[in-house]
Design a protein around this motif. Structure first.
Motif, PDB file in Angstrom:
ATOM      1  N   GLY A 179       8.099  18.054  16.757  1.00 22.21           N
ATOM      2  CA  GLY A 179       7.612  17.881  18.126  1.00 22.21           C
ATOM      3  C   GLY A 179       6.968  16.517  18.328  1.00 22.21           C
ATOM      4  O   GLY A 179       6.714  16.100  19.455  1.00 22.21           O
ATOM      5  N   PHE A 180       6.679  15.820  17.238  1.00 23.11           N
ATOM      6  CA  PHE A 180       5.981  14.526  17.336  1.00 23.11           C
ATOM      7  C   PHE A 180       6.903  13.334  17.086  1.00 23.11           C
ATOM      8  O   PHE A 180       6.679  12.253  17.597  1.00 23.11           O
ATOM      9  N   ILE A 181       7.903  13.517  16.237  1.00 17.93           N
ATOM     10  CA  ILE A 181       8.830  12.408  15.951  1.00 17.93           C
ATOM     11  C   ILE A 181      10.190  13.031  15.619  1.00 17.93           C
ATOM     12  O   ILE A 181      10.237  14.099  14.989  1.00 17.93           O
ATOM     13  N   THR A 182      11.253  12.373  16.031  1.00 14.49           N
ATOM     14  CA  THR A 182      12.557  13.026  15.830  1.00 14.49           C
ATOM     15  C   THR A 182      13.055  12.809  14.404  1.00 14.49           C
ATOM     16  O   THR A 182      12.848  11.732  13.810  1.00 14.49           O
ATOM     17  N   PRO A 183      13.753  13.827  13.872  1.00 17.09           N
ATOM     18  CA  PRO A 183      14.376  13.661  12.556  1.00 17.09           C
ATOM     19  C   PRO A 183      15.351  12.484  12.547  1.00 17.09           C
ATOM     20  O   PRO A 183      15.474  11.783  11.549  1.00 17.09           O
ATOM     21  N   LEU A 184      15.976  12.230  13.702  1.00 16.65           N
ATOM     22  CA  LEU A 184      16.951  11.135  13.776  1.00 16.65           C
ATOM     23  C   LEU A 184      16.283   9.797  13.428  1.00 16.65           C
ATOM     24  O   LEU A 184      16.853   8.984  12.683  1.00 16.65           O
ATOM     25  N   THR A 185      15.080   9.587  13.952  1.00 13.52           N
ATOM     26  CA  THR A 185      14.366   8.329  13.666  1.00 13.52           C
ATOM     27  C   THR A 185      14.132   8.191  12.164  1.00 13.52           C
ATOM     28  O   THR A 185      14.428   7.148  11.562  1.00 13.52           O
ATOM     29  N   LEU A 186      13.621   9.270  11.570  1.00 12.06           N
ATOM     30  CA  LEU A 186      13.256   9.173  10.145  1.00 12.06           C
ATOM     31  C   LEU A 186      14.496   9.154   9.253  1.00 12.06           C
ATOM     32  O   LEU A 186      14.500   8.512   8.200  1.00 12.06           O
ATOM     33  N   ALA A 187      15.574   9.851   9.683  1.00  7.80           N
ATOM     34  CA  ALA A 187      16.816   9.821   8.902  1.00  7.80           C
ATOM     35  C   ALA A 187      17.406   8.418   8.936  1.00  7.80           C
ATOM     36  O   ALA A 187      17.880   7.895   7.923  1.00  7.80           O
ATOM     37  N   THR A 188      17.359   7.799  10.107  1.00  5.22           N
ATOM     38  CA  THR A 188      17.938   6.456  10.238  1.00  5.22           C
ATOM     39  C   THR A 188      17.161   5.463   9.381  1.00  5.22           C
ATOM     40  O   THR A 188      17.743   4.663   8.649  1.00  5.22           O
ATOM     41  N   ILE A 248      -0.160  13.702  15.653  1.00  5.90           N
ATOM     42  CA  ILE A 248       0.233  12.557  16.477  1.00  5.90           C
ATOM     43  C   ILE A 248       0.474  11.325  15.599  1.00  5.90           C
ATOM     44  O   ILE A 248       1.292  10.460  15.922  1.00  5.90           O
ATOM     45  N   ALA A 249      -0.196  11.302  14.427  1.00  4.67           N
ATOM     46  CA  ALA A 249      -0.022  10.146  13.527  1.00  4.67           C
ATOM     47  C   ALA A 249       1.381  10.101  12.922  1.00  4.67           C
ATOM     48  O   ALA A 249       1.717   9.148  12.203  1.00  4.67           O
ATOM     49  N   ALA A 250       2.213  11.115  13.235  1.00  9.17           N
ATOM     50  CA  ALA A 250       3.582  11.115  12.680  1.00  9.17           C
ATOM     51  C   ALA A 250       4.341   9.852  13.089  1.00  9.17           C
ATOM     52  O   ALA A 250       5.268   9.434  12.390  1.00  9.17           O
ATOM     53  N   TYR A 251       3.922   9.222  14.195  1.00 10.26           N
ATOM     54  CA  TYR A 251       4.640   7.999  14.589  1.00 10.26           C
ATOM     55  C   TYR A 251       4.478   6.910  13.522  1.00 10.26           C
ATOM     56  O   TYR A 251       5.355   6.071  13.326  1.00 10.26           O
ATOM     57  N   LYS A 252       3.339   6.960  12.806  1.00 10.81           N
ATOM     58  CA  LYS A 252       3.123   5.941  11.765  1.00 10.81           C
ATOM     59  C   LYS A 252       4.057   6.165  10.575  1.00 10.81           C
ATOM     60  O   LYS A 252       4.253   5.272   9.759  1.00 10.81           O
ATOM     61  N   VAL A 298       1.023  13.737  -6.511  1.00 12.08           N
ATOM     62  CA  VAL A 298       1.061  14.075  -5.076  1.00 12.08           C
ATOM     63  C   VAL A 298      -0.087  13.350  -4.370  1.00 12.08           C
ATOM     64  O   VAL A 298      -1.227  13.367  -4.845  1.00 12.08           O
ATOM     65  N   ALA A 299       0.244  12.726  -3.263  1.00 10.41           N
ATOM     66  CA  ALA A 299      -0.794  12.020  -2.475  1.00 10.41           C
ATOM     67  C   ALA A 299      -0.765  12.541  -1.043  1.00 10.41           C
ATOM     68  O   ALA A 299       0.302  12.869  -0.516  1.00 10.41           O
ATOM     69  N   PHE A 300      -1.938  12.614  -0.451  1.00 10.05           N
ATOM     70  CA  PHE A 300      -2.055  13.134   0.915  1.00 10.05           C
ATOM     71  C   PHE A 300      -2.783  12.118   1.784  1.00 10.05           C
ATOM     72  O   PHE A 300      -3.812  11.580   1.373  1.00 10.05           O
ATOM     73  N   ALA A 301      -2.283  11.923   2.991  1.00 13.87           N
ATOM     74  CA  ALA A 301      -2.995  11.068   3.957  1.00 13.87           C
ATOM     75  C   ALA A 301      -3.362  11.930   5.168  1.00 13.87           C
ATOM     76  O   ALA A 301      -2.558  12.087   6.094  1.00 13.87           O
ATOM     77  N   PRO A 302      -4.571  12.506   5.153  1.00 13.12           N
ATOM     78  CA  PRO A 302      -4.949  13.402   6.247  1.00 13.12           C
ATOM     79  C   PRO A 302      -5.027  12.670   7.585  1.00 13.12           C
ATOM     80  O   PRO A 302      -5.342  11.484   7.635  1.00 13.12           O
ATOM     81  N   ALA A 303      -4.741  13.414   8.640  1.00 14.05           N
ATOM     82  CA  ALA A 303      -4.861  12.875  10.000  1.00 14.05           C
ATOM     83  C   ALA A 303      -5.233  14.035  10.911  1.00 14.05           C
ATOM     84  O   ALA A 303      -4.473  14.991  11.037  1.00 14.05           O
ATOM     85  N   VAL A 361      12.889  12.341   3.461  1.00 16.81           N
ATOM     86  CA  VAL A 361      11.828  12.859   4.331  1.00 16.81           C
ATOM     87  C   VAL A 361      11.976  14.366   4.507  1.00 16.81           C
ATOM     88  O   VAL A 361      13.070  14.874   4.749  1.00 16.81           O
ATOM     89  N   LEU A 362      10.847  15.052   4.358  1.00 16.77           N
ATOM     90  CA  LEU A 362      10.779  16.491   4.629  1.00 16.77           C
ATOM     91  C   LEU A 362       9.857  16.667   5.820  1.00 16.77           C
ATOM     92  O   LEU A 362       8.748  16.116   5.822  1.00 16.77           O
ATOM     93  N   MET A 363      10.291  17.439   6.803  1.00 16.04           N
ATOM     94  CA  MET A 363       9.422  17.637   7.974  1.00 16.04           C
ATOM     95  C   MET A 363       9.072  19.103   8.121  1.00 16.04           C
ATOM     96  O   MET A 363       9.907  19.980   7.843  1.00 16.04           O
ATOM     97  N   THR A 364       7.855  19.367   8.574  1.00 16.17           N
ATOM     98  CA  THR A 364       7.530  20.749   8.927  1.00 16.17           C
ATOM     99  C   THR A 364       8.079  20.982  10.336  1.00 16.17           C
ATOM    100  O   THR A 364       8.297  20.022  11.087  1.00 16.17           O
ATOM    101  N   PRO A 365       8.295  22.246  10.712  1.00 12.43           N
ATOM    102  CA  PRO A 365       8.845  22.490  12.061  1.00 12.43           C
ATOM    103  C   PRO A 365       8.005  21.833  13.159  1.00 12.43           C
ATOM    104  O   PRO A 365       8.549  21.250  14.089  1.00 12.43           O
TER     105      PRO A 365
END
Ligand code: PMT
Length: 407
Positions: A50-59, A21-25, A123-128, A42-46
């Motif tokens: 379901g949480f944020i559209t590729p269009l938002t992140l591509a834009t 759900i934190a994908a919105y951030k 490589v850095a990770f921000a767990p959620a 941006v690379l997204m997992t499948p």
């Protein structure tokens, strides 16, 4: 441009977004990175889709979002090896428990995983995730593995989670992630293994429970110095009067109010400090006695007797040992250079940073400053008006130069 922006500018950042759900951030994060001058892919997992559209992140990233091994339109390969080599940093934020487990065990069932395994950059990770998932021994073991691989974990915060439960698991805020990236990308180690003490901000000298004497210091100059010293690898101890700034990450912080408190804290740290920078605008005087109750309005005039505060720089200058470097600031309104040079002597400083209120954009509160650095041996270097982050770099460079001369 602040320091984090300067470090992030022109950096190539791969942002992996996973199903949380934190994908919105991530949208905010991409925006902030792009604003700071980074090139973001941006690379997204499948499941992230379901949480944020590729269009938002591509834009927001101004680049196509990649999620599959091949491009659907022409079957062309999304080359994970090239992506991995392209990046200066791979940041996976949010990091789900599932992707965490895959990274810890080398699974390679999507483009993000293949890119992670190919990446040569930091490589850095921000767990959620929810608090129980985060606390689970299996998650904790996986995080330990990533740390052991040399990766950087950006700790999640505590608070209300999407489930409604309270606890640790919220993805770090984008501002915090940006600052952690800054630390990760800074590669000067000029102050490695050095302990730096910085006083910053104003002091507040109580008159009664509701009033105090203070000055206009915002703390910006001191906090930028703390950031630059930290980025140069120093162990930074920041003793600060009350200001409205975020404490730089990774810095030992001591919040104080009055000059007496600032002195006590600085004194306790000073003997172990390799470098001390006195940026604080310390009130020279404080009310001799503090009224226990609010002083009532009565006569037309009110006199408050003041007593002299300790001069922190002078007092510590007296107990300074060989090899310790102390840097003072001089904030002047008239005969600036003469006063500044006198302060080098009276406070036993190695150098002083002179800023005057006569220069517009310099001194209190601004994001900029115009300084001259004057050394104990009398050399003076004038700098133009710059961002306080850049002024801090000039000061740190001068300190490093002095340290090299002393060796
Ligand atoms: O915080 P900002 O809004 O970013 O503004 C930055 C600044 C203007 C506060 C900063 O650049 C600056 O000039 N700080 C020192 C202000 C000052 O108090 O100058 P001074 O000339 O009065 O003091 C000389 C030196 O002695 C300073 O290093 C000061 O920290 C130190 N001092 C002064 C008095 C005292 N009682 N104890 C001290 O340690």
């Amino acid at each position: 441009m602040n320091k984090s922006m300067a470090l992030i500018k022109n950096k190539k950042i791969l942002l992996g977004v996973t199903g949380s759900i934190a994908a919105y951030k991530s949208a905010y994060l991409v925006r902030m990175l792009v604003k700071a001058g980074a090139e973001v892919k941006v690379l997204m997992t499948p499941s992230a889709e379901g949480f944020i559209t590729p269009l938002t992140l591509a834009t927001l990233s101004k680049n196509p979002v990649l999620s599959t091994f091949t491009k659907q339109e022409n079957g062309e390969w999304n080359n994970h090896v090239e992506l991995g080599l392209w990046a200066d940093l791979l940041l996976i934020a949010p990091l789900s428990a599932n992707t965490l487990a895959k990274c810890a065990h080398g699974f390679c069932d999507n483009l993000l995983m293949a890119t992670y395994l190919s990446a040569r950059c930091p490589v850095a990770f921000a767990p959620a995730m929810d608090l129980d998932m985060y606390a689970h021994p299996s998650t904790q073991e996986n995080l330990k593995k990533l740390k052991a691989f040399g990766h950087h974990i950006i700790e999640p915060g505590e608070g209300e989670l999407a489930s409604g439960l309270e606890g640790k698991g919220r993805m770090a805020e984008p501002e915090d992630i940006l600052e952690e990236i800054e630390i990760l990308l800074s590669n000067t180690q000029a102050l490695k293994q050095k302990k730096v003490l910085i006083t910053a901000g104003p002091t507040q000298e109580a008159i009664d429970p509701v009033r105090f004497i203070s000055n206009h210091s915002s703390g910006k100059m001191g906090y930028e110095l703390a950031r630059v010293c930290r980025n140069a690898g120093a162990e930074v101890h920041l003793v600060s009067g009350p200001v409205n700034l975020r404490v730089p990450k990774g810095v030992h912080f001591y919040g104080v109010h009055a000059a007496d408190e600032m002195y006590a804290k600085a004194q306790a740290i000073f003997s172990g400090a390799d470098v001390t920078i006195f940026v604080a605008a310390v009130a020279d005087y404080a009310p001799k006695s503090v009224s226990e109750t609010k002083i009532k309005k009565k006569d037309d005039e009110l006199s408050i007797t003041l007593r002299k505060n300790p001069d922190i720089a002078s007092a510590l200058g007296k107990v300074k040992k060989d090899g310790q470097i102390t840097v003072g600031f001089a904030l002047e309104t008239d005969n600036a250079e003469m006063h500044a040079r006198k302060k080098i002597e009276s406070k036993n400083l190695d150098m002083i940073v002179l800023n005057t209120l006569q220069d517009s954009g310099a001194g209190f509160r601004y994001d900029t400053n115009k300084v001259a650095i004057i050394s104990k041996v009398g050399e003076k270097v004038n700098f133009p008006l710059k961002a306080k982050s850049e002024v801090a770099e000039d000061i740190v460079n001068a300190i490093v130069k002095l340290m090299d001369q002393k060796v």
